[in-house]
Design a protein around this motif. Structure first.
Motif, PDB file in Angstrom:
ATOM      1  N   PRO A  90       0.825  -1.218   0.000  1.00  6.28           N
ATOM      2  CA  PRO A  90       0.000   0.000   0.000  1.00  6.28           C
ATOM      3  C   PRO A  90       0.856   1.263   0.000  1.00  6.28           C
ATOM      4  O   PRO A  90       1.944   1.299   0.562  1.00  6.28           O
ATOM      5  CB  PRO A  90      -0.802  -0.104   1.302  1.00  6.28           C
ATOM      6  CG  PRO A  90      -0.805  -1.556   1.635  1.00  6.28           C
ATOM      7  CD  PRO A  90       0.515  -2.089   1.124  1.00  6.28           C
ATOM      8  N   THR A  91       0.342   2.283  -0.627  1.00  3.83           N
ATOM      9  CA  THR A  91       1.032   3.562  -0.733  1.00  3.83           C
ATOM     10  C   THR A  91       1.024   4.285   0.608  1.00  3.83           C
ATOM     11  O   THR A  91       0.026   4.274   1.328  1.00  3.83           O
ATOM     12  CB  THR A  91       0.344   4.437  -1.792  1.00  3.83           C
ATOM     13  OG1 THR A  91       0.418   3.761  -3.046  1.00  3.83           O
ATOM     14  CG2 THR A  91       0.986   5.804  -1.914  1.00  3.83           C
ATOM     15  N   VAL A  92       2.148   4.911   0.939  1.00  2.00           N
ATOM     16  CA  VAL A  92       2.247   5.792   2.099  1.00  2.00           C
ATOM     17  C   VAL A  92       2.130   7.219   1.559  1.00  2.00           C
ATOM     18  O   VAL A  92       2.873   7.604   0.655  1.00  2.00           O
ATOM     19  CB  VAL A  92       3.594   5.615   2.837  1.00  2.00           C
ATOM     20  CG1 VAL A  92       3.758   6.653   3.938  1.00  2.00           C
ATOM     21  CG2 VAL A  92       3.712   4.198   3.394  1.00  2.00           C
ATOM     22  N   PHE A  93       1.194   7.970   2.107  1.00  2.00           N
ATOM     23  CA  PHE A  93       0.984   9.334   1.659  1.00  2.00           C
ATOM     24  C   PHE A  93       1.787  10.269   2.547  1.00  2.00           C
ATOM     25  O   PHE A  93       1.569  10.335   3.749  1.00  2.00           O
ATOM     26  CB  PHE A  93      -0.505   9.674   1.670  1.00  2.00           C
ATOM     27  CG  PHE A  93      -1.287   8.814   0.708  1.00  2.00           C
ATOM     28  CD1 PHE A  93      -1.311   9.133  -0.639  1.00  2.00           C
ATOM     29  CD2 PHE A  93      -1.938   7.676   1.144  1.00  2.00           C
ATOM     30  CE1 PHE A  93      -1.992   8.330  -1.540  1.00  2.00           C
ATOM     31  CE2 PHE A  93      -2.630   6.865   0.251  1.00  2.00           C
ATOM     32  CZ  PHE A  93      -2.659   7.190  -1.099  1.00  2.00           C
TER      33      PHE A  93
ATOM     34  N   SER B 223      -2.130  15.887   7.742  1.00  2.00           N
ATOM     35  CA  SER B 223      -2.843  14.611   7.674  1.00  2.00           C
ATOM     36  C   SER B 223      -2.000  13.515   7.019  1.00  2.00           C
ATOM     37  O   SER B 223      -2.415  12.364   6.966  1.00  2.00           O
ATOM     38  CB  SER B 223      -4.165  14.775   6.909  1.00  2.00           C
ATOM     39  OG  SER B 223      -3.926  14.982   5.528  1.00  2.00           O
ATOM     40  N   ARG B 224      -0.809  13.882   6.536  1.00  2.00           N
ATOM     41  CA  ARG B 224       0.084  12.914   5.899  1.00  2.00           C
ATOM     42  C   ARG B 224       1.340  12.734   6.753  1.00  2.00           C
ATOM     43  O   ARG B 224       1.704  13.599   7.524  1.00  2.00           O
ATOM     44  CB  ARG B 224       0.495  13.410   4.507  1.00  2.00           C
ATOM     45  CG  ARG B 224      -0.651  13.427   3.517  1.00  2.00           C
ATOM     46  CD  ARG B 224      -0.244  14.125   2.229  1.00  2.00           C
ATOM     47  NE  ARG B 224      -1.242  13.936   1.201  1.00  2.00           N
ATOM     48  CZ  ARG B 224      -1.004  13.289   0.060  1.00  2.00           C
ATOM     49  NH1 ARG B 224       0.195  12.788  -0.198  1.00  2.00           N
ATOM     50  NH2 ARG B 224      -1.964  13.150  -0.831  1.00  2.00           N
ATOM     51  N   TYR B 225       1.992  11.576   6.590  1.00  2.00           N
ATOM     52  CA  TYR B 225       3.241  11.312   7.306  1.00  2.00           C
ATOM     53  C   TYR B 225       4.350  12.189   6.750  1.00  2.00           C
ATOM     54  O   TYR B 225       4.446  12.397   5.547  1.00  2.00           O
ATOM     55  CB  TYR B 225       3.657   9.845   7.164  1.00  2.00           C
ATOM     56  CG  TYR B 225       2.732   8.892   7.868  1.00  2.00           C
ATOM     57  CD1 TYR B 225       2.833   8.691   9.236  1.00  2.00           C
ATOM     58  CD2 TYR B 225       1.745   8.198   7.170  1.00  2.00           C
ATOM     59  CE1 TYR B 225       1.984   7.820   9.894  1.00  2.00           C
ATOM     60  CE2 TYR B 225       0.895   7.324   7.822  1.00  2.00           C
ATOM     61  CZ  TYR B 225       1.011   7.140   9.181  1.00  2.00           C
ATOM     62  OH  TYR B 225       0.171   6.288   9.826  1.00  2.00           O
ATOM     63  N   ASN B 226       5.213  12.695   7.643  1.00  2.00           N
ATOM     64  CA  ASN B 226       6.372  13.447   7.175  1.00  2.00           C
ATOM     65  C   ASN B 226       7.634  12.600   7.399  1.00  2.00           C
ATOM     66  O   ASN B 226       7.610  11.624   8.151  1.00  2.00           O
ATOM     67  CB  ASN B 226       6.446  14.837   7.835  1.00  2.00           C
ATOM     68  CG  ASN B 226       6.654  14.795   9.326  1.00  2.00           C
ATOM     69  OD1 ASN B 226       7.617  14.211   9.801  1.00  2.00           O
ATOM     70  ND2 ASN B 226       5.765  15.431  10.067  1.00  2.00           N
ATOM     71  N   PRO B 227       8.726  12.939   6.726  1.00  2.00           N
ATOM     72  CA  PRO B 227       9.938  12.125   6.834  1.00  2.00           C
ATOM     73  C   PRO B 227      10.444  11.970   8.271  1.00  2.00           C
ATOM     74  O   PRO B 227      10.971  10.909   8.644  1.00  2.00           O
ATOM     75  CB  PRO B 227      10.961  12.878   5.976  1.00  2.00           C
ATOM     76  CG  PRO B 227      10.134  13.630   4.988  1.00  2.00           C
ATOM     77  CD  PRO B 227       8.894  14.022   5.742  1.00  2.00           C
ATOM     78  N   GLU B 228      10.270  13.003   9.081  1.00  2.00           N
ATOM     79  CA  GLU B 228      10.733  12.929  10.466  1.00  2.00           C
ATOM     80  C   GLU B 228       9.946  11.887  11.254  1.00  2.00           C
ATOM     81  O   GLU B 228      10.511  11.106  12.026  1.00  2.00           O
ATOM     82  CB  GLU B 228      10.627  14.313  11.122  1.00  2.00           C
ATOM     83  CG  GLU B 228      11.524  15.365  10.484  1.00  2.00           C
ATOM     84  CD  GLU B 228      10.968  15.996   9.196  1.00  2.00           C
ATOM     85  OE1 GLU B 228      11.729  16.717   8.534  1.00  2.00           O
ATOM     86  OE2 GLU B 228       9.786  15.771   8.847  1.00  2.00           O
ATOM     87  N   GLU B 229       8.633  11.848  11.044  1.00  2.00           N
ATOM     88  CA  GLU B 229       7.800  10.833  11.710  1.00  2.00           C
ATOM     89  C   GLU B 229       8.155   9.435  11.230  1.00  2.00           C
ATOM     90  O   GLU B 229       8.172   8.477  12.017  1.00  2.00           O
ATOM     91  CB  GLU B 229       6.313  11.097  11.431  1.00  2.00           C
ATOM     92  CG  GLU B 229       5.793  12.351  12.075  1.00  2.00           C
ATOM     93  CD  GLU B 229       4.425  12.756  11.561  1.00  2.00           C
ATOM     94  OE1 GLU B 229       3.671  13.337  12.356  1.00  2.00           O
ATOM     95  OE2 GLU B 229       4.099  12.503  10.369  1.00  2.00           O
ATOM     96  N   LEU B 230       8.453   9.304   9.948  1.00  2.00           N
ATOM     97  CA  LEU B 230       8.805   7.994   9.405  1.00  2.00           C
ATOM     98  C   LEU B 230      10.145   7.507   9.951  1.00  2.00           C
ATOM     99  O   LEU B 230      10.311   6.314  10.228  1.00  2.00           O
ATOM    100  CB  LEU B 230       8.806   8.035   7.877  1.00  2.00           C
ATOM    101  CG  LEU B 230       7.428   8.277   7.244  1.00  2.00           C
ATOM    102  CD1 LEU B 230       7.569   8.499   5.742  1.00  2.00           C
ATOM    103  CD2 LEU B 230       6.472   7.141   7.550  1.00  2.00           C
ATOM    104  N   LEU B 231      11.100   8.417  10.124  1.00  2.00           N
ATOM    105  CA  LEU B 231      12.385   8.036  10.729  1.00  2.00           C
ATOM    106  C   LEU B 231      12.165   7.573  12.165  1.00  2.00           C
ATOM    107  O   LEU B 231      12.675   6.519  12.576  1.00  2.00           O
ATOM    108  CB  LEU B 231      13.369   9.203  10.691  1.00  2.00           C
ATOM    109  CG  LEU B 231      14.710   8.956  11.384  1.00  2.00           C
ATOM    110  CD1 LEU B 231      15.484   7.825  10.718  1.00  2.00           C
ATOM    111  CD2 LEU B 231      15.545  10.220  11.411  1.00  2.00           C
ATOM    112  N   LEU B 232      11.400   8.342  12.925  1.00  2.00           N
ATOM    113  CA  LEU B 232      11.114   7.983  14.318  1.00  2.00           C
ATOM    114  C   LEU B 232      10.413   6.630  14.402  1.00  2.00           C
ATOM    115  O   LEU B 232      10.802   5.763  15.195  1.00  2.00           O
ATOM    116  CB  LEU B 232      10.258   9.079  14.961  1.00  2.00           C
ATOM    117  CG  LEU B 232       9.835   8.863  16.406  1.00  2.00           C
ATOM    118  CD1 LEU B 232      11.044   8.810  17.333  1.00  2.00           C
ATOM    119  CD2 LEU B 232       8.893   9.988  16.828  1.00  2.00           C
TER     120      LEU B 232
END
Length: 158
Positions: free
Chosen positions: A41-44, A56-65
């Motif tokens: 599934p796509t990550v927005f 409302s979308r994930y940001n790179p900092e949240e994805l790293l964490l």
């Protein structure tokens, strides 16, 4: 074929934020993008709202964490299974601090994992707690970053 011990990954990131003017000026475009890996599934994604992103979308900092948290958890569960400790619940409320520099760049200063784990009533809670150090030393993501990753585990029995 991959070399033994080597794992290759691929991701496709597509910018979807052209509002018709491209990057004509800083506020002319959306930071929205889509991340795909194979047929998953796509990550927005977007930027942090502080950088004109969509909250409302994930940001790179949240994805790293979340990558640090998930990698630690997966190693921890593996080590507990090998040690005969039955984990019945695991939740991590991880936090991270990014510092923005005067030239506009930034870096992560630290991440703190705060896992709360429930184990079987007869299991060794001290061993369960100590396995977090071992999980940290094995975590692929933690071994790849250049900032402190702390861990403040809570182990509950029963």
């Amino acid at each position: 074929m991959s070399e033994k011990g080597r794992h290759d990954y691929a991701a496709t990131v597509v910018w979807t934020g052209n509002s018709g003017e491209g990057t004509k000026h800083y506020r002319a475009f959306s930071r929205d993008h889509e991340i795909t890996c194979a047929s998953k599934p796509t990550v927005f994604g977007s930027a942090d709202p502080a950088f004109l992103g969509d909250s409302s979308r994930y940001n790179p900092e949240e994805l790293l964490l979340s990558s640090l948290s998930a990698c630690h958890m997966l190693w921890y569960l593996h080590l507990c299974a090998n040690a005969g400790i039955t984990v019945t619940e695991y939740i991590d409320n991880a936090t991270g601090r990014m510092i923005e520099t005067t030239n506009g760049s930034g870096y992560f200063e630290s991440v703190t994992l705060k896992p709360s784990i429930r184990i079987g009533a007869a299991d060794d809670s001290e061993l369960a707690k100590s396995l977090h150090d071992k999980a940290h030393s094995f975590c692929f993501i933690a071994n790849s970053v250049n900032f402190d990753v702390g861990c403040e585990p809570e182990v509950l029995a029963g």
